[in-house]
Design a protein around this motif. Structure first.
Motif, PDB file in Angstrom:
ATOM      1  N   GLU A  67      -1.310  -5.122  -7.427  1.00  0.00           N
ATOM      2  CA  GLU A  67      -2.512  -5.011  -8.263  1.00  0.00           C
ATOM      3  C   GLU A  67      -2.732  -3.588  -8.767  1.00  0.00           C
ATOM      4  O   GLU A  67      -3.471  -3.377  -9.713  1.00  0.00           O
ATOM      5  CB  GLU A  67      -3.747  -5.467  -7.464  1.00  0.00           C
ATOM      6  CG  GLU A  67      -3.789  -6.959  -7.256  1.00  0.00           C
ATOM      7  CD  GLU A  67      -5.104  -7.399  -6.633  1.00  0.00           C
ATOM      8  OE1 GLU A  67      -5.443  -6.853  -5.572  1.00  0.00           O
ATOM      9  OE2 GLU A  67      -5.776  -8.273  -7.206  1.00  0.00           O
ATOM     10  N   HIS A  68      -2.063  -2.622  -8.135  1.00  0.00           N
ATOM     11  CA  HIS A  68      -2.228  -1.231  -8.555  1.00  0.00           C
ATOM     12  C   HIS A  68      -1.385  -0.907  -9.800  1.00  0.00           C
ATOM     13  O   HIS A  68      -1.606   0.103 -10.452  1.00  0.00           O
ATOM     14  CB  HIS A  68      -1.841  -0.297  -7.406  1.00  0.00           C
ATOM     15  CG  HIS A  68      -2.480   1.052  -7.503  1.00  0.00           C
ATOM     16  ND1 HIS A  68      -3.836   1.234  -7.387  1.00  0.00           N
ATOM     17  CD2 HIS A  68      -1.957   2.282  -7.723  1.00  0.00           C
ATOM     18  CE1 HIS A  68      -4.114   2.519  -7.528  1.00  0.00           C
ATOM     19  NE2 HIS A  68      -2.994   3.172  -7.740  1.00  0.00           N
ATOM     20  N   ASP A 144      -8.096   1.389  -0.168  1.00  0.00           N
ATOM     21  CA  ASP A 144      -8.524   0.950  -1.497  1.00  0.00           C
ATOM     22  C   ASP A 144      -7.394   1.079  -2.521  1.00  0.00           C
ATOM     23  O   ASP A 144      -7.203   0.212  -3.366  1.00  0.00           O
ATOM     24  CB  ASP A 144      -9.741   1.764  -1.957  1.00  0.00           C
ATOM     25  CG  ASP A 144     -10.994   1.347  -1.200  1.00  0.00           C
ATOM     26  OD1 ASP A 144     -11.024   0.179  -0.752  1.00  0.00           O
ATOM     27  OD2 ASP A 144     -11.900   2.179  -1.045  1.00  0.00           O
ATOM     28  N   HIS A 147      -5.133  -1.586  -2.165  1.00  0.00           N
ATOM     29  CA  HIS A 147      -5.799  -2.874  -2.379  1.00  0.00           C
ATOM     30  C   HIS A 147      -5.781  -3.714  -1.101  1.00  0.00           C
ATOM     31  O   HIS A 147      -5.505  -4.909  -1.136  1.00  0.00           O
ATOM     32  CB  HIS A 147      -5.167  -3.614  -3.567  1.00  0.00           C
ATOM     33  CG  HIS A 147      -5.374  -2.893  -4.865  1.00  0.00           C
ATOM     34  ND1 HIS A 147      -6.237  -3.325  -5.838  1.00  0.00           N
ATOM     35  CD2 HIS A 147      -4.825  -1.741  -5.334  1.00  0.00           C
ATOM     36  CE1 HIS A 147      -6.226  -2.468  -6.860  1.00  0.00           C
ATOM     37  NE2 HIS A 147      -5.379  -1.513  -6.571  1.00  0.00           N
TER      38      HIS A 147
END
Lengths: 228, 148
Positions: A67-68, A144, A147
């Motif tokens: 997702e990054h 974070d 994710h």
């Protein structure tokens, strides 16, 4: 010898003495290039196998870590490579009809696309380096940025990401050099390229192969489906 | 040294036209849009195939279709000699055969191996799927040096 000359004149190609006719010569070139490309398939193949194994093992963490990645940049790069493949195919066409000006124009466009690809890739890499996402002792510990993926598994994901896209980027750089050399020969009116389009076609085969690798890398790294 | 007469005039009629190249390029763009679009939709599973697997099959299927267009038309393999076609086929089929080794990873039982941190721990994942039945592996022990 007169027979040889007539033969050569008919085809307009530079027939070398060890070949029966231009057909056989061209076929030899193409098969030779493909046998190189088969070794390339094996070269990348091992990496694709490793990717499959780890993604299968850690499907959730790979999804979270992916997702990054920036889908917009990845998609743009895919479009750039597809466009460059098209212009390379056109270069081969213009080499067949011996239009030097358009061969040089289409090859230049292909090289511009290759550079654009590398610049975008560079921005992507810079972003990852800034976040300490390269594998190693200094790997990111911020949940974070990962994710919420397991740190070790995210590290495997990034090792594969940098390994596979990095090897592909090396091939793009080699492509720029090879296309550059081909353009130099065209600009110099070298008989090896102007008389026989197969030289241009072989460079084209290499460039299309680089495109094929990216066609698979793009969905594997940027378009992972959410496990459901 | 008698040379055979021209036996291959047909070869010169086999060049792909720019129109075909452009149509191929457009098809590649459409497939590209399709694969990006499909990745945002969670496709339903069926029978024993999960929705995630369906998504993956669609993504890889589209990639294979794109690769075929590039190989057959851009790389002009459809007009190449049979020998060249054999090389292409051999190369890509050997690549797929390599994935048979996943059967080994999928069926082998968990084998702990000593890691750098001297904790019994798999250096490589020897199992695929859930790891719930395995001993709890402490964090940062996947063959990674402990952080200072």
């Amino acid at each position: 010898m007169a027979a040889v000359d007539t033969h050569e004149a008919h085809h307009g190609g530079a027939l070398h003495h060890q070949f029966e006719d231009i057909e056989q010569q061209n076929d030899t070139y193409i098969v030779g290039m493909w046998s190189f490309l088969v070794t390339e398939v094996m070269f990348f193949g091992a990496l694709f196998l490793m990717y499959t194994l780890y993604r299968w093992s850690y499907i959730e963490d790979f999804y979270l870590a992916h997702e990054h990645l920036n889908v917009v940049m990845g998609s743009t790069n895919t479009m750039i490579l597809l466009t460059s493949s098209f212009s390379m195919a056109m270069a081969v066409h213009f080499a067949q009809v011996k239009n030097k000006k358009l061969v040089l124009a289409t090859l230049s466009f292909t090289v511009v696309c290759a550079f654009a690809f590398l610049v975008i890739k560079g921005f992507e890499y810079a972003e990852k380096f800034k976040d300490h996402l390269y594998p190693g002792v200094g790997f990111n510990t911020n949940a974070d940025t990962l994710h919420q993926a397991n740190m070790n598994h995210a590290q495997l994901f990034y090792a594969l990401y940098f390994g596979m896209t990095g090897l592909h980027a090396v091939h793009v750089i080699v492509g720029i050099i090879v296309i550059g050399a081909l353009m130099f020969l065209w600009a110099r009116n070298a008989r090896s390229v102007t008389e026989d389009y197969v030289s241009t076609e072989m460079v084209g085969l290499y460039w299309h192969f680089v495109d094929i690798v990216w066609i698979f890398l793009f969905p594997l790294f940027y378009l992972m489906p959410k496990p459901h | 040294m008698a040379k055979t007469p021209v036996q291959s005039a047909h070869a010169h009629g086999e060049h792909t036209s720019p129109v075909t190249y452009f149509a191929t390029f457009l098809a590649l763009c459409v497939l590209m849009a399709l694969t990006v679009g499909a990745s945002f939709i969670q496709l339903p599973g069926f029978w024993f195939i999960s929705g995630t697997a369906v998504n993956n099959i669609v993504a890889i299927g589209i990639a294979i279709a794109k690769a075929l267009l590039v190989i057959l038309i851009f790389m002009n393999v459809r007009h190449s000699s049979n020998l060249a076609k054999l090389y292409v086929l051999a190369g890509f089929s050997t690549f797929t055969l390599m994935f048979i080794i996943l059967a080994d990873y999928g069926t082998r039982r968990y084998e702990p191996a000593p890691s750098w941190s001297n904790v019994a721990d798999p250096a490589l994942p020897r199992t695929i799927g859930t790891t719930d039945h395995l001993p709890n592996v402490p964090i940062n022990s996947l063959n990674v040096r402990p952080r200072q």
